[in-house]
Motif scaffolding. Structure first.
Motif, PDB file in Angstrom:
ATOM      1  N   ALA A 298       0.858  -1.186   0.000  1.00 21.60           N
ATOM      2  CA  ALA A 298       0.000   0.000   0.000  1.00 21.60           C
ATOM      3  C   ALA A 298       0.894   1.235   0.000  1.00 21.60           C
ATOM      4  CB  ALA A 298      -0.906  -0.017   1.226  1.00 21.60           C
ATOM      5  N   LYS A 299       0.403   2.316  -0.564  1.00 24.04           N
ATOM      6  CA  LYS A 299       1.225   3.528  -0.647  1.00 24.04           C
ATOM      7  C   LYS A 299       1.104   4.352   0.637  1.00 24.04           C
ATOM      8  CE  LYS A 299       1.274   3.897  -5.692  1.00 24.04           C
ATOM      9  NZ  LYS A 299       2.734   3.726  -5.772  1.00 24.04           N
ATOM     10  N   ASN A 300       1.450   3.702   1.756  1.00 20.45           N
ATOM     11  CA  ASN A 300       1.447   4.394   3.045  1.00 20.45           C
ATOM     12  C   ASN A 300       2.754   4.188   3.783  1.00 20.45           C
ATOM     13  OD1 ASN A 300       1.175   1.697   3.696  1.00 20.45           O
ATOM     14  ND2 ASN A 300      -0.520   1.977   5.126  1.00 20.45           N
ATOM     15  N   GLY A 301       3.826   3.860   3.030  1.00 16.72           N
ATOM     16  CA  GLY A 301       5.127   3.641   3.644  1.00 16.72           C
ATOM     17  C   GLY A 301       5.867   4.945   3.884  1.00 16.72           C
ATOM     18  N   PHE A 302       6.926   4.855   4.650  1.00 15.73           N
ATOM     19  CA  PHE A 302       7.738   6.036   4.950  1.00 15.73           C
ATOM     20  C   PHE A 302       8.384   6.593   3.693  1.00 15.73           C
ATOM     21  CE2 PHE A 302      11.937   7.749   6.348  1.00 15.73           C
ATOM     22  CZ  PHE A 302      11.455   8.870   7.011  1.00 15.73           C
ATOM     23  N   TRP A 303       8.845   5.710   2.808  1.00 19.83           N
ATOM     24  CA  TRP A 303       9.450   6.147   1.547  1.00 19.83           C
ATOM     25  C   TRP A 303       8.491   6.076   0.373  1.00 19.83           C
ATOM     26  CZ3 TRP A 303      14.342   2.758   2.641  1.00 19.83           C
ATOM     27  CH2 TRP A 303      15.221   3.465   3.458  1.00 19.83           C
ATOM     28  N   ASN A 304       7.490   5.244   0.457  1.00 21.45           N
ATOM     29  CA  ASN A 304       6.569   5.025  -0.657  1.00 21.45           C
ATOM     30  C   ASN A 304       5.193   5.565  -0.275  1.00 21.45           C
ATOM     31  OD1 ASN A 304       5.457   3.973  -3.073  1.00 21.45           O
ATOM     32  ND2 ASN A 304       4.885   2.077  -2.025  1.00 21.45           N
ATOM     33  N   GLY A 305       4.928   6.830  -0.615  1.00 18.00           N
ATOM     34  CA  GLY A 305       3.698   7.487  -0.195  1.00 18.00           C
ATOM     35  C   GLY A 305       2.637   7.513  -1.278  1.00 18.00           C
ATOM     36  N   PRO A 306       1.492   8.121  -1.011  1.00 10.52           N
ATOM     37  CA  PRO A 306       0.378   8.157  -1.964  1.00 10.52           C
ATOM     38  C   PRO A 306       0.722   8.865  -3.261  1.00 10.52           C
ATOM     39  CG  PRO A 306      -0.021   9.612  -0.090  1.00 10.52           C
ATOM     40  CD  PRO A 306       1.163   8.794   0.260  1.00 10.52           C
ATOM     41  N   ASN A 307       1.706   9.768  -3.215  1.00  9.95           N
ATOM     42  CA  ASN A 307       2.095  10.490  -4.426  1.00  9.95           C
ATOM     43  C   ASN A 307       3.461  10.052  -4.952  1.00  9.95           C
ATOM     44  OD1 ASN A 307      -0.258  12.177  -4.377  1.00  9.95           O
ATOM     45  ND2 ASN A 307       0.688  13.301  -2.675  1.00  9.95           N
ATOM     46  N   GLY A 308       3.901   8.899  -4.515  1.00 11.50           N
ATOM     47  CA  GLY A 308       5.198   8.398  -4.967  1.00 11.50           C
ATOM     48  C   GLY A 308       6.261   8.526  -3.892  1.00 11.50           C
ATOM     49  N   PRO A 309       7.540   8.510  -4.290  1.00 13.11           N
ATOM     50  CA  PRO A 309       8.633   8.578  -3.316  1.00 13.11           C
ATOM     51  C   PRO A 309       8.550   9.828  -2.447  1.00 13.11           C
ATOM     52  CG  PRO A 309       9.459   7.933  -5.455  1.00 13.11           C
ATOM     53  CD  PRO A 309       8.027   8.326  -5.667  1.00 13.11           C
ATOM     54  N   GLN A 310       8.847   9.645  -1.143  1.00 19.95           N
ATOM     55  CA  GLN A 310       8.839  10.747  -0.185  1.00 19.95           C
ATOM     56  C   GLN A 310       9.935  10.519   0.845  1.00 19.95           C
ATOM     57  OE1 GLN A 310       4.900  10.610   1.542  1.00 19.95           O
ATOM     58  NE2 GLN A 310       5.316   8.753   2.722  1.00 19.95           N
ATOM     59  N   ASN A 311      10.188  11.528   1.655  1.00 17.54           N
ATOM     60  CA  ASN A 311      11.253  11.461   2.673  1.00 17.54           C
ATOM     61  C   ASN A 311      12.567  10.991   2.054  1.00 17.54           C
ATOM     62  OD1 ASN A 311       9.620  12.220   4.991  1.00 17.54           O
ATOM     63  ND2 ASN A 311       8.638  10.220   4.763  1.00 17.54           N
ATOM     64  N   GLN A 312      12.855  11.547   0.892  1.00 15.81           N
ATOM     65  CA  GLN A 312      14.040  11.112   0.154  1.00 15.81           C
ATOM     66  C   GLN A 312      15.340  11.597   0.788  1.00 15.81           C
ATOM     67  OE1 GLN A 312      11.751  12.454  -3.562  1.00 15.81           O
ATOM     68  NE2 GLN A 312      13.282  11.093  -4.444  1.00 15.81           N
ATOM     69  N   HIS A 313      15.234  12.510   1.762  1.00 18.64           N
ATOM     70  CA  HIS A 313      16.442  12.966   2.449  1.00 18.64           C
ATOM     71  C   HIS A 313      16.941  11.940   3.461  1.00 18.64           C
ATOM     72  CE1 HIS A 313      13.183  13.861   5.185  1.00 18.64           C
ATOM     73  NE2 HIS A 313      14.036  14.165   6.151  1.00 18.64           N
ATOM     74  N   VAL A 314      16.103  10.952   3.800  1.00 17.38           N
ATOM     75  CA  VAL A 314      16.528   9.875   4.701  1.00 17.38           C
ATOM     76  C   VAL A 314      17.085   8.756   3.831  1.00 17.38           C
ATOM     77  CG1 VAL A 314      15.835   8.247   6.489  1.00 17.38           C
ATOM     78  CG2 VAL A 314      14.794  10.520   6.403  1.00 17.38           C
ATOM     79  N   SER A 315      18.383   8.598   3.858  1.00 20.07           N
ATOM     80  CA  SER A 315      19.057   7.695   2.923  1.00 20.07           C
ATOM     81  C   SER A 315      19.012   6.243   3.368  1.00 20.07           C
ATOM     82  CB  SER A 315      20.519   8.122   2.765  1.00 20.07           C
ATOM     83  OG  SER A 315      20.601   9.490   2.414  1.00 20.07           O
ATOM     84  N   GLY A 316      18.862   6.017   4.667  1.00 22.34           N
ATOM     85  CA  GLY A 316      18.836   4.649   5.159  1.00 22.34           C
ATOM     86  C   GLY A 316      18.156   4.562   6.505  1.00 22.34           C
ATOM     87  N   VAL A 317      17.634   3.372   6.816  1.00 21.10           N
ATOM     88  CA  VAL A 317      17.011   3.094   8.108  1.00 21.10           C
ATOM     89  C   VAL A 317      17.638   1.818   8.655  1.00 21.10           C
ATOM     90  CG1 VAL A 317      14.895   2.469   9.327  1.00 21.10           C
ATOM     91  CG2 VAL A 317      14.820   4.180   7.484  1.00 21.10           C
ATOM     92  N   LEU A 318      18.214   1.908   9.831  1.00 22.62           N
ATOM     93  CA  LEU A 318      18.834   0.754  10.478  1.00 22.62           C
ATOM     94  C   LEU A 318      17.945   0.308  11.631  1.00 22.62           C
ATOM     95  CD1 LEU A 318      21.245  -1.182  10.865  1.00 22.62           C
ATOM     96  CD2 LEU A 318      22.275   0.555  12.356  1.00 22.62           C
ATOM     97  N   LEU A 319      17.535  -0.959  11.602  1.00 21.14           N
ATOM     98  CA  LEU A 319      16.675  -1.509  12.648  1.00 21.14           C
ATOM     99  C   LEU A 319      17.503  -2.374  13.590  1.00 21.14           C
ATOM    100  CD1 LEU A 319      13.923  -2.076  13.938  1.00 21.14           C
ATOM    101  CD2 LEU A 319      13.559  -3.876  12.224  1.00 21.14           C
ATOM    102  N   LEU A 320      17.455  -2.036  14.883  1.00 21.36           N
ATOM    103  CA  LEU A 320      18.048  -2.866  15.931  1.00 21.36           C
ATOM    104  C   LEU A 320      16.911  -3.673  16.553  1.00 21.36           C
ATOM    105  CD1 LEU A 320      20.404  -0.300  17.740  1.00 21.36           C
ATOM    106  CD2 LEU A 320      20.910  -1.774  15.787  1.00 21.36           C
ATOM    107  N   PRO A 321      16.799  -4.967  16.248  1.00 25.66           N
ATOM    108  CA  PRO A 321      15.634  -5.743  16.709  1.00 25.66           C
ATOM    109  C   PRO A 321      15.572  -5.915  18.218  1.00 25.66           C
ATOM    110  CG  PRO A 321      16.772  -6.850  14.899  1.00 25.66           C
ATOM    111  CD  PRO A 321      17.662  -5.757  15.369  1.00 25.66           C
ATOM    112  N   LYS A 322      16.715  -5.868  18.895  1.00 24.41           N
ATOM    113  CA  LYS A 322      16.766  -5.981  20.354  1.00 24.41           C
ATOM    114  C   LYS A 322      17.678  -4.885  20.882  1.00 24.41           C
ATOM    115  CE  LYS A 322      14.578  -9.983  21.336  1.00 24.41           C
ATOM    116  NZ  LYS A 322      13.492 -10.128  22.325  1.00 24.41           N
ATOM    117  N   HIS A 323      17.216  -4.143  21.890  1.00 22.61           N
ATOM    118  CA  HIS A 323      18.148  -3.168  22.447  1.00 22.61           C
ATOM    119  C   HIS A 323      18.635  -3.644  23.817  1.00 22.61           C
ATOM    120  CE1 HIS A 323      14.768  -1.953  24.747  1.00 22.61           C
ATOM    121  NE2 HIS A 323      14.724  -0.665  24.482  1.00 22.61           N
TER     122      HIS A 323
END
Length: 385
Positions: A298-323
Motif C-alpha cells: 500500500a502507498k502508506n510507507g515512509f518512503w513510498n507514499g500516496p504520491n510516490g517517493p517521499q522522505n528522500q532525504h533519509v538515505s537509510g534506516v537501520l533496525l536494531l531488533p533488540k536493544h
C-alpha cells in the motif's frame, strides 16, 4: 569529574544471586548481580563506554544509571551504534551542528578533513507511557504476593484481571491470599482452586497449586499470565521515522535513522525483514498483475507514499531488533539496514557494511554484510556458557 566516576559499573564485590524482580530497574540489577556472565557483561559495557569521548560519556552514564529502563535501552542503542561506527574505522562527531537547524543529531560521520559524510540519529520504540506506569504499579502488587508464605509444596498462579490508577495497600491483600491458601490446600491437591482478590480498584485472580515437593522456595508465584495485545511493529517503526525525519530540515549529507525496538515485538529474522520493509514501503497487500496474484505494498510507507517517493532525504534506516546486549551473537537479532532507492543523497559503500535490504535491478533484495557482534568485539560464545 574523576575517571572512576565515568565508568558505568564500579569495581566492587557482588554477592547477589536472586533474579530480576518485577519492576526492578535493569541498571540496578546489572550492577548488583553476581550470577555467571554478569561480570563479563559489565566489562563489555564499561569497555564501550570508556571509548566514548569524556564530555559525552558522562551523559550516557547518567541516563543509563538514573533514567529508568527506557532510558537505559535508548542510551544502550546509542552506545552500540557509536561503538560499531568507531570500531569500523569511521570518525564520529557527537551532537554536530546542522546548517539551518538548532537541533543536533546524535552523530555525524566525518572524513579526515572533517567534512560530514553522514548524519546518524538513534531513536527507540517503547511501550505506551500509561502501560509502563501501570506495569510499575502492578510490580508492587506482584512482588508483594510473590513473597507470600504458603503451605509446604504450594505455588500460586497469578493473573491480573483489572488494574487500578494507583498501587493499593499490599499487606491486607497478601494476608488474605495466605489465609485462602491455608484454607484450601487440601482441596487444591485434587481439584482446581481459583480465587479472586480485590485491592482498591485492582482485581487479581489466583490459582493454588498443591502437592509439590516441600522445601524452601524464594517465590510464591510459579505461573504468571502477563498482558498482551495486537502488535504492529512496522507501524511503530514508521511512526518513529516520521517523527525523526522532520527534526533537522534539509540536510547537506546522507541521513540515517536508527530505530531500536523496545517493545519485544519481533520474533525472528523474517519478522525483522518484514517489519522493516513494510515500514518503509507500506503495508503488505495482494494485487492482481497480468492475471496473477502477487505481493504488493500500500502507498502508506515512509518512503513510498500516496504520491510516490517521499522522505528522500533519509538515505537509510537501520533496525536494531533488540536493544539489549545479551542477544548480540544471535543471528536472528542482527541489525538490518534498509537503503532508500530514491534517496537524494546516496549512502557510500563504507556506510553499507551491515546486512542490508536494497534495490537490486528492480528487486528488493537482502545482501550479507559484516557481523555486528564481531565488530563490537563481543566474546564468542555469548552470553557466557
Amino acid at each position: 569529574m574523576a575517571e572512576a566516576e565515568l565508568s558505568l559499573f564500579a569495581e566492587r564485590e557482588r554477592t547477589r544471586q536472586e533474579p530480576l524482580k518485577r519492576g526492578e530497574q535493569l541498571f540496578e540489577f546489572y550492577d548488583s548481580c553476581a550470577r555467571d556472565g554478569y561480570d563479563q557483561l559489565r566489562v563489555l559495557l564499561n569497555g564501550w563506554i570508556a571509548a566514548i569521548p569524556e564530555e559525552h560519556r558522562a551523559e550516557l552514564v547518567s541516563r543509563m544509571q538514573y533514567g529508568g529502563d527506557e532510558a537505559f535501552g535508548a542510551a544502550l542503542c546509542e552506545l552500540l551504534v557509536a561503538s560499531f561506527l568507531t570500531k569500523s574505522g569511521l570518525k564520529l562527531v557527537f551532537h554536530p551542528d546542522v546548517p539551518g537547524s538548532t537541533n543536533h543529531p546524535d552523530f555525524a560521520v566525518v572524513d579526515e578533513a572533517g567534512k560530514t559524510i553522514c548524519y546518524v540519529e538513534v531513536t527507540t520504540v517503547n511501550r505506551a507511557a500509561e502501560r509502563a506506569k501501570e506495569q510499575n504499579r502492578e510490580a508492587v502488587i506482584y512482588n508483594a504476593i510473590d513473597g507470600a508464605k504458603l503451605p509446604a509444596g504450594c505455588l500460586l498462579g497469578y493473573n491480573l484481571v483489572r488494574a487500578g490508577p494507583s498501587s493499593p495497600a499490599t499487606k491486607p491483600l497478601v494476608a488474605a491470599i495466605e489465609q485462602w491458601a491455608r484454607d484450601n490446600v487440601e482441596q487444591a491437591r485434587t481439584a482446581e482452586m481459583v480465587g479472586r482478590f480485590t485491592a482498591g480498584e485492582w482485581i487479581i485472580e489466583m490459582e493454588l497449586y498443591a502437592g509439590g515437593e516441600p522445601g524452601q522456595r524464594g517465590h510464591a508465584i510459579g505461573v504468571a499470565s502477563l498482558g498482551g495485545g495486537i502488535i504492529h511493529p512496522h507501524k511503530d517503526i514508521r511512526a518513529a521515522l516520521v517523527k525523526k525525519s522532520r527534526r533537522y530540515g534539509k540536510l547537506d549529507a546522507p541521513y540515517v535513522i536508527v530505530v531500536g525496538d523496545g517493545k519485544d515485538q519481533l520474533f525472528s529474522a523474517e519478522t525483522v525483514r518484514i517489519a522493516l520493509t513494510e515500514a518503509v514501503f507500506g503495508d503488505e497487500k495482494a494485487a492482481m498483475v497480468g492475471g496473477k496474484l502477487r505481493l504488493d505494498y500500500a502507498k502508506n510507507g515512509f518512503w513510498n507514499g500516496p504520491n510516490g517517493p517521499q522522505n528522500q532525504h533519509v538515505s537509510g534506516v537501520l533496525l536494531l531488533p533488540k536493544h539489549t546486549a545479551w542477544h548480540l551473537r544471535e543471528e536472528k537479532w542482527h541489525p538490518l539496514l534498509a537503503v532508500n532507492p530514491w534517496a537524494t543523497s546516496a549512502l557510500s559503500a563504507e556506510l553499507k557494511t551491515l546486512p542490508c535490504l536494497e534495490n537490486d535491478n528492480g528487486r528488493w533484495s537482502r545482501h550479507d554484510g559484516v557481523n555486528f557482534a564481531d565488530i563490537l568485539g563481543v566474546p564468542n560464545p555469548w552470553p557466557p556458557e
